[in-house]
Motif scaffolding. Structure first.
Motif, PDB file in Angstrom:
ATOM      1  N   ALA B 112       0.827  -1.212   0.000  1.00 57.85           N
ATOM      2  CA  ALA B 112       0.000   0.000   0.000  1.00 57.85           C
ATOM      3  C   ALA B 112       0.860   1.261   0.000  1.00 57.85           C
ATOM      4  O   ALA B 112       0.666   2.143  -0.835  1.00 57.85           O
ATOM      5  CB  ALA B 112      -0.939  -0.008   1.207  1.00 57.85           C
ATOM      6  N   SER B 115       3.578   1.345  -3.232  1.00 56.55           N
ATOM      7  CA  SER B 115       2.954   1.579  -4.541  1.00 56.55           C
ATOM      8  C   SER B 115       2.400   3.007  -4.633  1.00 56.55           C
ATOM      9  O   SER B 115       2.533   3.656  -5.671  1.00 56.55           O
ATOM     10  CB  SER B 115       1.853   0.552  -4.811  1.00 56.55           C
ATOM     11  OG  SER B 115       0.814   0.662  -3.875  1.00 56.55           O
ATOM     12  N   THR B 116       1.820   3.508  -3.556  1.00 53.34           N
ATOM     13  CA  THR B 116       1.305   4.883  -3.576  1.00 53.34           C
ATOM     14  C   THR B 116       2.435   5.874  -3.841  1.00 53.34           C
ATOM     15  O   THR B 116       2.315   6.757  -4.694  1.00 53.34           O
ATOM     16  CB  THR B 116       0.691   5.264  -2.212  1.00 53.34           C
ATOM     17  OG1 THR B 116      -0.135   4.210  -1.788  1.00 53.34           O
ATOM     18  CG2 THR B 116      -0.091   6.540  -2.299  1.00 53.34           C
ATOM     19  N   ILE B 119       3.915   5.449  -7.533  1.00 53.86           N
ATOM     20  CA  ILE B 119       3.015   5.958  -8.570  1.00 53.86           C
ATOM     21  C   ILE B 119       2.907   7.480  -8.472  1.00 53.86           C
ATOM     22  O   ILE B 119       2.979   8.195  -9.467  1.00 53.86           O
ATOM     23  CB  ILE B 119       1.627   5.287  -8.467  1.00 53.86           C
ATOM     24  CG1 ILE B 119       1.749   3.786  -8.728  1.00 53.86           C
ATOM     25  CG2 ILE B 119       0.646   5.911  -9.458  1.00 53.86           C
ATOM     26  CD1 ILE B 119       0.516   2.979  -8.389  1.00 53.86           C
ATOM     27  N   GLY B 120       2.791   7.973  -7.246  1.00 57.29           N
ATOM     28  CA  GLY B 120       2.706   9.409  -7.030  1.00 57.29           C
ATOM     29  C   GLY B 120       3.952  10.130  -7.532  1.00 57.29           C
ATOM     30  O   GLY B 120       3.867  11.150  -8.209  1.00 57.29           O
ATOM     31  N   LEU B 123       4.122  10.326 -11.249  1.00 57.64           N
ATOM     32  CA  LEU B 123       3.177  11.277 -11.835  1.00 57.64           C
ATOM     33  C   LEU B 123       3.484  12.705 -11.397  1.00 57.64           C
ATOM     34  O   LEU B 123       2.707  13.623 -11.636  1.00 57.64           O
ATOM     35  CB  LEU B 123       1.747  10.895 -11.444  1.00 57.64           C
ATOM     36  CG  LEU B 123       1.261   9.564 -12.037  1.00 57.64           C
ATOM     37  CD1 LEU B 123      -0.047   9.136 -11.396  1.00 57.64           C
ATOM     38  CD2 LEU B 123       1.096   9.676 -13.544  1.00 57.64           C
ATOM     39  N   ALA B 125       3.881  14.087  -8.248  1.00 60.93           N
ATOM     40  CA  ALA B 125       3.269  14.676  -7.062  1.00 60.93           C
ATOM     41  C   ALA B 125       4.351  15.358  -6.221  1.00 60.93           C
ATOM     42  O   ALA B 125       5.477  14.872  -6.138  1.00 60.93           O
ATOM     43  CB  ALA B 125       2.569  13.601  -6.246  1.00 60.93           C
ATOM     44  N   SER B 126       4.008  16.496  -5.590  1.00 63.11           N
ATOM     45  CA  SER B 126       4.977  17.209  -4.764  1.00 63.11           C
ATOM     46  C   SER B 126       5.267  16.398  -3.492  1.00 63.11           C
ATOM     47  O   SER B 126       4.490  15.521  -3.115  1.00 63.11           O
ATOM     48  CB  SER B 126       4.412  18.579  -4.376  1.00 63.11           C
ATOM     49  OG  SER B 126       3.275  18.407  -3.562  1.00 63.11           O
ATOM     50  N   LEU B 129       2.642  16.468  -0.839  1.00 63.71           N
ATOM     51  CA  LEU B 129       1.493  15.648  -1.227  1.00 63.71           C
ATOM     52  C   LEU B 129       1.804  14.170  -1.023  1.00 63.71           C
ATOM     53  O   LEU B 129       0.989  13.420  -0.482  1.00 63.71           O
ATOM     54  CB  LEU B 129       1.115  15.919  -2.692  1.00 63.71           C
ATOM     55  CG  LEU B 129      -0.021  15.062  -3.249  1.00 63.71           C
ATOM     56  CD1 LEU B 129      -1.297  15.235  -2.457  1.00 63.71           C
ATOM     57  CD2 LEU B 129      -0.279  15.389  -4.717  1.00 63.71           C
ATOM     58  N   LEU B 133      -0.086  11.374   1.073  1.00 65.18           N
ATOM     59  CA  LEU B 133      -0.652  10.203   0.403  1.00 65.18           C
ATOM     60  C   LEU B 133      -0.212   8.902   1.082  1.00 65.18           C
ATOM     61  O   LEU B 133      -0.938   7.907   1.051  1.00 65.18           O
ATOM     62  CB  LEU B 133      -0.207  10.145  -1.064  1.00 65.18           C
ATOM     63  CG  LEU B 133      -1.005  10.920  -2.108  1.00 65.18           C
ATOM     64  CD1 LEU B 133      -0.225  10.993  -3.414  1.00 65.18           C
ATOM     65  CD2 LEU B 133      -2.362  10.288  -2.360  1.00 65.18           C
ATOM     66  N   LYS B 136      -2.497   6.502   3.127  1.00 61.51           N
ATOM     67  CA  LYS B 136      -3.850   6.509   2.561  1.00 61.51           C
ATOM     68  C   LYS B 136      -4.683   5.268   2.897  1.00 61.51           C
ATOM     69  O   LYS B 136      -5.900   5.341   2.911  1.00 61.51           O
ATOM     70  CB  LYS B 136      -3.781   6.667   1.036  1.00 61.51           C
ATOM     71  CG  LYS B 136      -3.238   5.423   0.337  1.00 61.51           C
ATOM     72  CD  LYS B 136      -3.985   5.170  -0.938  1.00 61.51           C
ATOM     73  CE  LYS B 136      -3.650   3.833  -1.578  1.00 61.51           C
ATOM     74  NZ  LYS B 136      -2.918   2.830  -0.833  1.00 61.51           N
ATOM     75  N   TYR B 153       0.450  16.900   5.419  1.00 60.03           N
ATOM     76  CA  TYR B 153      -0.651  17.674   5.989  1.00 60.03           C
ATOM     77  C   TYR B 153      -1.660  16.711   6.601  1.00 60.03           C
ATOM     78  O   TYR B 153      -2.286  15.964   5.857  1.00 60.03           O
ATOM     79  CB  TYR B 153      -1.354  18.505   4.927  1.00 60.03           C
ATOM     80  CG  TYR B 153      -0.470  19.461   4.172  1.00 60.03           C
ATOM     81  CD1 TYR B 153       0.112  20.535   4.824  1.00 60.03           C
ATOM     82  CD2 TYR B 153      -0.228  19.291   2.814  1.00 60.03           C
ATOM     83  CE1 TYR B 153       0.919  21.423   4.133  1.00 60.03           C
ATOM     84  CE2 TYR B 153       0.574  20.179   2.107  1.00 60.03           C
ATOM     85  CZ  TYR B 153       1.140  21.243   2.767  1.00 60.03           C
ATOM     86  OH  TYR B 153       1.933  22.116   2.089  1.00 60.03           O
ATOM     87  N   LEU B 156      -5.182  16.859   5.055  1.00 61.39           N
ATOM     88  CA  LEU B 156      -5.190  16.344   3.675  1.00 61.39           C
ATOM     89  C   LEU B 156      -5.097  14.826   3.697  1.00 61.39           C
ATOM     90  O   LEU B 156      -5.808  14.127   2.965  1.00 61.39           O
ATOM     91  CB  LEU B 156      -4.011  16.942   2.885  1.00 61.39           C
ATOM     92  CG  LEU B 156      -3.858  16.483   1.432  1.00 61.39           C
ATOM     93  CD1 LEU B 156      -5.096  16.821   0.624  1.00 61.39           C
ATOM     94  CD2 LEU B 156      -2.632  17.124   0.785  1.00 61.39           C
ATOM     95  N   GLY B 159      -8.420  13.305   4.474  1.00 54.92           N
ATOM     96  CA  GLY B 159      -9.305  13.356   3.309  1.00 54.92           C
ATOM     97  C   GLY B 159      -8.935  12.318   2.267  1.00 54.92           C
ATOM     98  O   GLY B 159      -9.801  11.645   1.701  1.00 54.92           O
ATOM     99  N   LEU B 160      -7.631  12.157   2.007  1.00 54.11           N
ATOM    100  CA  LEU B 160      -7.174  11.176   1.030  1.00 54.11           C
ATOM    101  C   LEU B 160      -7.482   9.760   1.490  1.00 54.11           C
ATOM    102  O   LEU B 160      -7.823   8.893   0.688  1.00 54.11           O
ATOM    103  CB  LEU B 160      -5.666  11.342   0.764  1.00 54.11           C
ATOM    104  CG  LEU B 160      -5.280  12.672   0.108  1.00 54.11           C
ATOM    105  CD1 LEU B 160      -3.763  12.813   0.031  1.00 54.11           C
ATOM    106  CD2 LEU B 160      -5.882  12.786  -1.284  1.00 54.11           C
TER     107      LEU B 160
END
Lengths: 114, 239
Positions: B112, B115-116, B119-120, B123, B125-126, B129, B133, B136, B153, B156, B159-160
């Motif tokens: 988990a 891989s997050t 992948i992040g 792509l 992601a800062s 972030l 993530l 998650k 955060y 954040l 929420g994620l």
């Protein structure tokens, strides 16, 4: 009921203190959960005055997420700028995690039964 | 008294936003029942959207909202501690499956977070972030703690994690069909591990056994991840 709620809070408080004192990066409530589990194993059963508030809180767990969830609004900029990276990493990673866990447990369980 | 003054008077009071949160949640639950319990219209998600819209329309900032909502948020702590009760209830079955469960938990939690992050990163992601993530798949109260710990955060991350929960419930039927998974233990455990509280609620609908294993997975993943994620993040050079 009050007694049970006090036990939950005491476990959390002790958990917070212990983790700070020992310098272990485990959030206080998690440490509290472990403390309570140890306590229950030692005590041997869940007293009714604890079961009531505990099961009440767990039943309404999803409501308790709402205030933190609303906090996403503060990150509207981050979400708008990086939504594709967020969405893809969440979806793909969750998909892979589900496959790995389900497959692994399924295989090990069948092997153990043989 | 003008109507705007009236609004300011009430919005300033914490009680108002507690009432709004509870009302939005009840409304969202009723709506979810009407559409047959679809994960896409999860009560938490719908309630969040309703409240955010209301905050935007009334020009209220999150801090003001949280002055009231913190009293609900506060209960997440004792609720997490309370998860020890279902764990204790199913201790016998857990003891019997201890080895398979531990192996599945370690490999699942590791998958988990790694891989997050990969992948992040791929792509673009800062870093902030990515650090939000990372937890998650962990239940929100623990995800908040972990994000705080590693420099993401917290809010954040919460929420994620909620979004992950919804995604997990939507993907799960597909995965179990693909793997031809019949074992209720495996179904419950993988749901709890990847989609925490949402997965547990979803598993509870199948049977209490499935739900118990989902709850177990959620608890174990939470504890393990709070040790594992700071380590993985450091190894990947993120903090």
């Amino acid at each position: 009921m009050v007694q049970g709620f006090l036990i939950l809070l005491l476990c959390q408080l002790t958990g917070e203190w212990l983790m700070v004192w020992l310098g272990i990066p485990v959030p206080g409530p998690v440490a509290g959960m472990i403390l309570l589990l140890i306590g229950l194993v030692v005590f041997g059963r869940v007293p009714d005055y604890l079961r009531m508030p505990a099961e009440g809180l767990i039943r309404h767990l999803s409501l308790l997420f709402v205030p933190a969830g609303v906090g996403l609004m503060v990150f509207a900029d981050v979400l708008a700028q990086q939504w594709l990276a967020i969405l893809l990493s969440l979806v793909l990673s969750t998909f892979i995690t589900l496959i790995v866990t389900a497959w692994m447990l399924q295989t090990l369980e069948t092997r153990q039964r043989k | 008294m003008e109507i705007t003054n009236f609004w300011v008077y009430f919005a300033a009071r914490p009680l108002f936003w507690i009432v709004i949160t509870l009302m939005a949640f009840l409304l969202a639950m009723a709506l979810n029942r009407k559409v047959g319990g679809s994960a896409l219209l999860h009560p938490v998600l719908v309630a969040m959207v309703l409240i955010i819209v209301l905050l935007q329309l009334s020009g209220t900032d999150y801090d003001t909202y949280f002055e009231g909502a913190q009293f609900i948020h506060f209960l997440l702590g004792p609720a997490t501690v309370a998860l020890a009760v279902p764990l204790f209830d199913h201790r016998e079955r857990i003891r019997r499956l201890l080895v398979p469960l531990s192996v599945a938990c370690i490999s699942g939690s590791l998958t988990a977070v790694v891989s997050t992050l990969l992948i992040g990163q791929l792509l673009g992601a800062s870093d902030a972030l990515l650090l939000s993530l990372a937890p998650k798949s962990v239940t929100s109260p623990i995800a908040i703690g972990i994000a705080d710990q590693i420099g993401g955060y917290p809010s954040l991350a919460a929420g994620l994690a909620l979004m992950t929960g919804v995604i997990g419930c939507l993907l799960a039927p597909l995965v179990f069909k693909m793997l031809k998974t019949r074992s209720e233990t495996a179904i419950g455990f993988s749901l709890g591990l990847s989609a925490h509280g949402f997965g547990t609620a979803y598993a509870m609908q199948r049977s209490t056994l499935t739900g118990a294993f989902a709850g177990l997975a959620m608890g174990l993943t939470g504890v393990l991840s709070s040790l594992l994620i700071p380590l993985v993040v450091r190894l990947m050079g993120l903090s």
